[in-house]
Design an enzyme around this catalytic site. Structure first.
Site, PDB file in Angstrom:
ATOM      1  N   GLY A 148      51.203 -61.871  21.273  1.00 29.44           N
ATOM      2  CA  GLY A 148      50.733 -60.885  22.242  1.00 29.44           C
ATOM      3  C   GLY A 148      50.662 -61.450  23.657  1.00 29.44           C
ATOM      4  O   GLY A 148      50.999 -62.614  23.910  1.00 29.44           O
ATOM      5  N   GLN A 149      50.175 -60.606  24.569  1.00 31.85           N
ATOM      6  CA  GLN A 149      50.169 -60.963  26.000  1.00 31.85           C
ATOM      7  C   GLN A 149      49.387 -62.242  26.264  1.00 31.85           C
ATOM      8  O   GLN A 149      49.849 -63.121  26.982  1.00 31.85           O
ATOM      9  CB  GLN A 149      49.563 -59.811  26.822  1.00 31.85           C
ATOM     10  N   LYS A 167      34.835 -53.458  20.871  1.00 34.63           N
ATOM     11  CA  LYS A 167      34.531 -54.688  21.618  1.00 34.63           C
ATOM     12  C   LYS A 167      33.016 -54.962  21.632  1.00 34.63           C
ATOM     13  O   LYS A 167      32.589 -56.095  21.426  1.00 34.63           O
ATOM     14  CB  LYS A 167      35.093 -54.612  23.044  1.00 34.63           C
ATOM     15  N   TYR A 214      38.299 -48.385  21.662  1.00 36.51           N
ATOM     16  CA  TYR A 214      38.519 -49.811  21.939  1.00 36.51           C
ATOM     17  C   TYR A 214      37.221 -50.466  22.406  1.00 36.51           C
ATOM     18  O   TYR A 214      36.818 -51.524  21.913  1.00 36.51           O
ATOM     19  CB  TYR A 214      39.596 -49.922  23.026  1.00 36.51           C
ATOM     20  N   GLY A 230      47.281 -63.074  16.639  1.00 34.99           N
ATOM     21  CA  GLY A 230      47.856 -62.313  17.753  1.00 34.99           C
ATOM     22  C   GLY A 230      48.640 -63.200  18.701  1.00 34.99           C
ATOM     23  O   GLY A 230      48.692 -62.960  19.909  1.00 34.99           O
TER      24      GLY A 230
HETATM   25  N1  SER Z   1      43.484 -54.754  29.384  1.00 33.91           N
HETATM   26  C1  SER Z   1      42.720 -54.082  28.369  1.00 33.91           C
HETATM   27  C2  SER Z   1      43.119 -52.669  28.279  1.00 33.91           C
HETATM   28  O1  SER Z   1      43.470 -52.117  29.295  1.00 33.91           O
HETATM   29  C3  SER Z   1      41.267 -54.161  28.683  1.00 33.91           C
HETATM   30  O2  SER Z   1      40.679 -55.162  27.996  1.00 33.91           O
HETATM   31  O3  SER Z   1      43.036 -52.096  27.241  1.00 33.91           O
END
Ligand code: SER
Length: 320
Positions: free
Chosen positions: A11-12, A146, A142, A8
């Protein structure tokens, strides 16, 4: 850490973490990988770069073997909002990607960094001073990936001795790569809108308080955790860390100190609002402080000043 693989990497987090690792460990020792064959950023020019879909275990193994990697920073994942629109794909990428990384680490003796998130908590979790060890019943897909990821990393450490370590990041604010579809993205978007248009339509309610962190601190945290003597770690995976905690209204007021004509209106997105309402407002990060010396450098005021300076330059605009 001698040879480091970053998934990744476009990515950010990946863009800035890979650059920091390169500065510290040498450009040739950081293998950046990403889903795109041609990353938009400078990643491909500065590093060894390989295209990698983390669901492709043989390809991952091949890269680790070829470069003799001993550490994997596994950042590739779908964020919260995107995951709600394609839950099966999010499960596939987030979970099968992680298990491939952990299996590769087990067979090639690599250490693994895995970023968890405030998303690993849910509405039943205490939202103020959220304890390190507490109830975790996230309602977003999500968040479910996690929590599962935190547990899998613990499992690989306890059963196989894989040196897994990780953090629960709050919302991350940065000015290099954009976030890719998260609930906390407003805290990045607002700066671009402020500098470009002096107006922002916010998708979260004005009083939605969430934990946040500026990217330089997020990068330092990941590297510090991976470098610390492992004997000091009691938790290893999923350390709560935070740097600041604010609402859209408070962030707006801070930006208005520099741009007095900046305005914000609120167009609430019910999906993102529901996710945000189930996340901590302020995590207790005392375990990270005690076990490996975590301390943030940026608070909201210093972050806002730096973000406005950087984005003004990036967009070739003027602040006043
Ligand atoms: N920044 C992430 C999101 O908003 C949170 O881990 O999905």
């Amino acid at each position: 850490m001698n040879k480091i693989l970053v998934t990744g990497a476009s990515g950010q987090v990946g863009v800035e973490l890979a650059q920091a690792l390169r500065d510290k460990y040498g450009a040739g020792n950081v293998i950046a990988t990403g889903y795109n064959s041609r990353p938009a950023s400078e990643v491909a020019q500065n590093y060894p770069y390989c295209r990698l879909d983390v669901r492709d275990a043989p390809a991952l193994n091949q890269i680790v073997e070829h470069y003799q990697c001993d550490t994997i920073f596994h950042l590739a994942s779908l964020l919260s909002v995107v995951a709600e629109t394609k839950p099966l794909e999010a499960w596939d990428i987030n979970m099968n990607g992680l298990i491939n990384v952990l299996e590769t680490a087990r067979t090639h003796n690599c250490a693994v960094f895995f970023p968890s998130s405030i998303g690993a908590f849910g509405p039943e979790t205490p939202s103020f001073n959220t304890p390190q060890d507490t109830i975790q019943r996230p309602k977003s897909l999500y968040g479910i990936t996690k929590v599962s990821g935190e547990l899998l990393c613990d499992y690989y450490f306890h059963h196989y001795g894989v040196d897994t370590r990780g953090l629960r990041y709050p919302g991350l604010i940065s000015n290099k790569a954009l976030p890719g579809g998260g609930t906390t993205d407003y805290a990045v978007d607002i700066f671009y809108a402020a500098v470009k248009n002096r107006h922002y339509d916010c998708f979260l309610r004005a009083d939605t308080q969430l934990d946040m962190m500026y990217m330089p601190d997020a990068v330092t945290a990941a590297i510090t955790l991976m470098e610390v003597d492992s004997a000091k770690l009691k938790h290893r995976n999923a350390f709560n860390i935070t740097a600041m905690s604010f609402t859209p209204e408070q962030l707006t007021a801070e930006i208005q100190k520099y741009l007095s004509d900046f305005t914000v209106s609120y167009r609430i997105d019910p999906v993102r609002q529901a996710i945000a309402d189930s996340w901590p407002r302020h995590m207790d990060d005392s375990a990270a402080r005690a076990e490996w010396g975590w301390e943030a450098k940026y608070d909201m005021a210093t972050m806002v000043k730096d973000m406005l300076e950087q984005i003004t330059v990036k967009l070739n605009k003027k602040l006043r």
